[in-house]
Design a protein around this motif. Structure first.
Motif, PDB file in Angstrom:
ATOM      1  N   ALA A   1      -0.976  -2.437  -6.089  1.00 40.36           N
ATOM      2  CA  ALA A   1      -0.714  -1.032  -5.781  1.00 40.36           C
ATOM      3  C   ALA A   1      -2.040  -0.430  -5.313  1.00 40.36           C
ATOM      4  O   ALA A   1      -3.073  -0.631  -5.952  1.00 40.36           O
ATOM      5  CB  ALA A   1      -0.195  -0.299  -7.010  1.00 40.36           C
ATOM      6  N   ILE A   2      -2.004   0.293  -4.200  1.00 35.94           N
ATOM      7  CA  ILE A   2      -3.239   0.623  -3.489  1.00 35.94           C
ATOM      8  C   ILE A   2      -3.467   2.124  -3.390  1.00 35.94           C
ATOM      9  O   ILE A   2      -2.545   2.890  -3.119  1.00 35.94           O
ATOM     10  CB  ILE A   2      -3.204   0.008  -2.065  1.00 35.94           C
ATOM     11  CG1 ILE A   2      -3.128  -1.516  -2.143  1.00 35.94           C
ATOM     12  CG2 ILE A   2      -4.410   0.435  -1.234  1.00 35.94           C
ATOM     13  CD1 ILE A   2      -2.875  -2.197  -0.818  1.00 35.94           C
ATOM     14  N   GLY A   3      -4.716   2.509  -3.592  1.00 31.33           N
ATOM     15  CA  GLY A   3      -5.178   3.836  -3.221  1.00 31.33           C
ATOM     16  C   GLY A   3      -4.794   4.968  -4.154  1.00 31.33           C
ATOM     17  O   GLY A   3      -4.403   4.764  -5.300  1.00 31.33           O
TER      18      GLY A   3
ATOM     19  N   THR B   1       7.186  -2.343  -1.476  1.00 29.19           N
ATOM     20  CA  THR B   1       8.290  -1.595  -2.073  1.00 29.19           C
ATOM     21  C   THR B   1       8.334  -0.174  -1.500  1.00 29.19           C
ATOM     22  O   THR B   1       9.040   0.090  -0.542  1.00 29.19           O
ATOM     23  CB  THR B   1       8.177  -1.596  -3.613  1.00 29.19           C
ATOM     24  OG1 THR B   1       6.878  -1.109  -4.000  1.00 29.19           O
ATOM     25  CG2 THR B   1       8.364  -2.988  -4.177  1.00 29.19           C
ATOM     26  N   ALA B   2       7.572   0.739  -2.086  1.00 29.59           N
ATOM     27  CA  ALA B   2       7.579   2.126  -1.601  1.00 29.59           C
ATOM     28  C   ALA B   2       7.139   2.205  -0.143  1.00 29.59           C
ATOM     29  O   ALA B   2       7.732   2.935   0.659  1.00 29.59           O
ATOM     30  CB  ALA B   2       6.670   2.992  -2.473  1.00 29.59           C
ATOM     31  N   GLY B   3       6.103   1.438   0.206  1.00 32.87           N
ATOM     32  CA  GLY B   3       5.629   1.447   1.593  1.00 32.87           C
ATOM     33  C   GLY B   3       6.698   1.006   2.574  1.00 32.87           C
ATOM     34  O   GLY B   3       6.905   1.644   3.613  1.00 32.87           O
TER      35      GLY B   3
ATOM     36  N   SER C   1      -0.221  -1.598   6.085  1.00 37.21           N
ATOM     37  CA  SER C   1      -1.260  -2.574   5.752  1.00 37.21           C
ATOM     38  C   SER C   1      -2.105  -2.042   4.593  1.00 37.21           C
ATOM     39  O   SER C   1      -2.084  -0.851   4.276  1.00 37.21           O
ATOM     40  CB  SER C   1      -2.158  -2.822   6.960  1.00 37.21           C
ATOM     41  OG  SER C   1      -2.886  -1.643   7.279  1.00 37.21           O
ATOM     42  N   ASP C   2      -2.860  -2.944   3.980  1.00 36.21           N
ATOM     43  CA  ASP C   2      -3.746  -2.532   2.893  1.00 36.21           C
ATOM     44  C   ASP C   2      -4.761  -1.503   3.376  1.00 36.21           C
ATOM     45  O   ASP C   2      -5.057  -0.536   2.671  1.00 36.21           O
ATOM     46  CB  ASP C   2      -4.480  -3.745   2.322  1.00 36.21           C
ATOM     47  CG  ASP C   2      -3.552  -4.659   1.528  1.00 36.21           C
ATOM     48  OD1 ASP C   2      -2.336  -4.367   1.451  1.00 36.21           O
ATOM     49  OD2 ASP C   2      -4.036  -5.661   0.980  1.00 36.21           O
TER      50      ASP C   2
END
Length: 203
Positions: A77-79, A87-89, A103-104
């Motif tokens: 999970a990023i940021g 998932t959410a992205g 992307s990351d």
């Protein structure tokens, strides 16, 4: 016979004693909320675009990342809003009519991260959670769903979505929150709800 009832009572009391207070350990929202407030201009812009409260967005940032845009969890999970690309992205990309997922590097960009997280909250509110009437209850439902999924939230009330919505609408916001505390299958859900509401109060 008496001995059997004694055993049942002992097991019941042990279960009650083992229930963890979601407010412990204590959590001070002051510092993470102050750091999250740095991103308020972006939160306000995203909130206006998607019809989501900037206070809610900022409180989620405070709890999820403490305002650190580069943080990455063990589950990727990023940021700032701790978005999972897969998932959410992916849900947000699909909603926008785009292929794939962010992307990351996109999710480490504060503006893109907040925009994606806010869009996801809007998708939840106007999608699977649509029909919840009380604004405060909806806010609680969004918070719990953001962390643990809207499906898990609704299944806490009923396996049938419409029945779940009707049960939720029969409750006051305080009754809804208490029901989540006592019945949600994810043990972290009550604490997450408590922490986000604490952060909102601190804003």
């Amino acid at each position: 016979m008496k001995f059997r009832w004694f055993i049942i009572l002992a097991l019941f009391l042990a279960g009650c004693a083992g229930k963890h207070d979601y407010r412990e350990p204590a959590w001070d929202p002051t510092k993470p909320t102050q750091r999250a407030m740095r991103w308020m201009p972006i939160s306000q812009q995203a909130g206006q675009a998607w019809g989501v409260s900037p206070r809610l967005i900022t409180a989620i940032i405070a709890v999820e990342s403490g305002g650190n845009p580069t943080i990455v969890s063990k589950s990727n999970a990023i940021g700032l809003m701790q978005i999972k690309a897969s998932t959410a992205g992916k849900d947000v990309w699909r909603h926008m009519g785009w292929r794939g997922q962010p992307s990351d590097s996109e999710l480490k960009n504060p503006e893109r991260n907040i925009s994606t997280g806010t869009a996801y909250l809007s998708i939840l509110e106007h999608g699977i959670l649509a029909g919840i009437n009380d604004p405060q209850t909806m806010q609680y439902a969004l918070i719990v769903s953001y962390a643990n999924g809207a499906g898990a939230l609704l299944r806490t009330f009923s396996s049938n979505r419409q029945s779940a919505i009707e049960k939720i609408n029969d409750m006051s916001p305080d009754e809804f929150r208490e029901y989540i505390v006592n019945n949600h299958p994810a043990p972290q859900a009550p604490r997450y709800l408590w922490k986000v509401t604490q952060a909102m109060d601190a804003i």
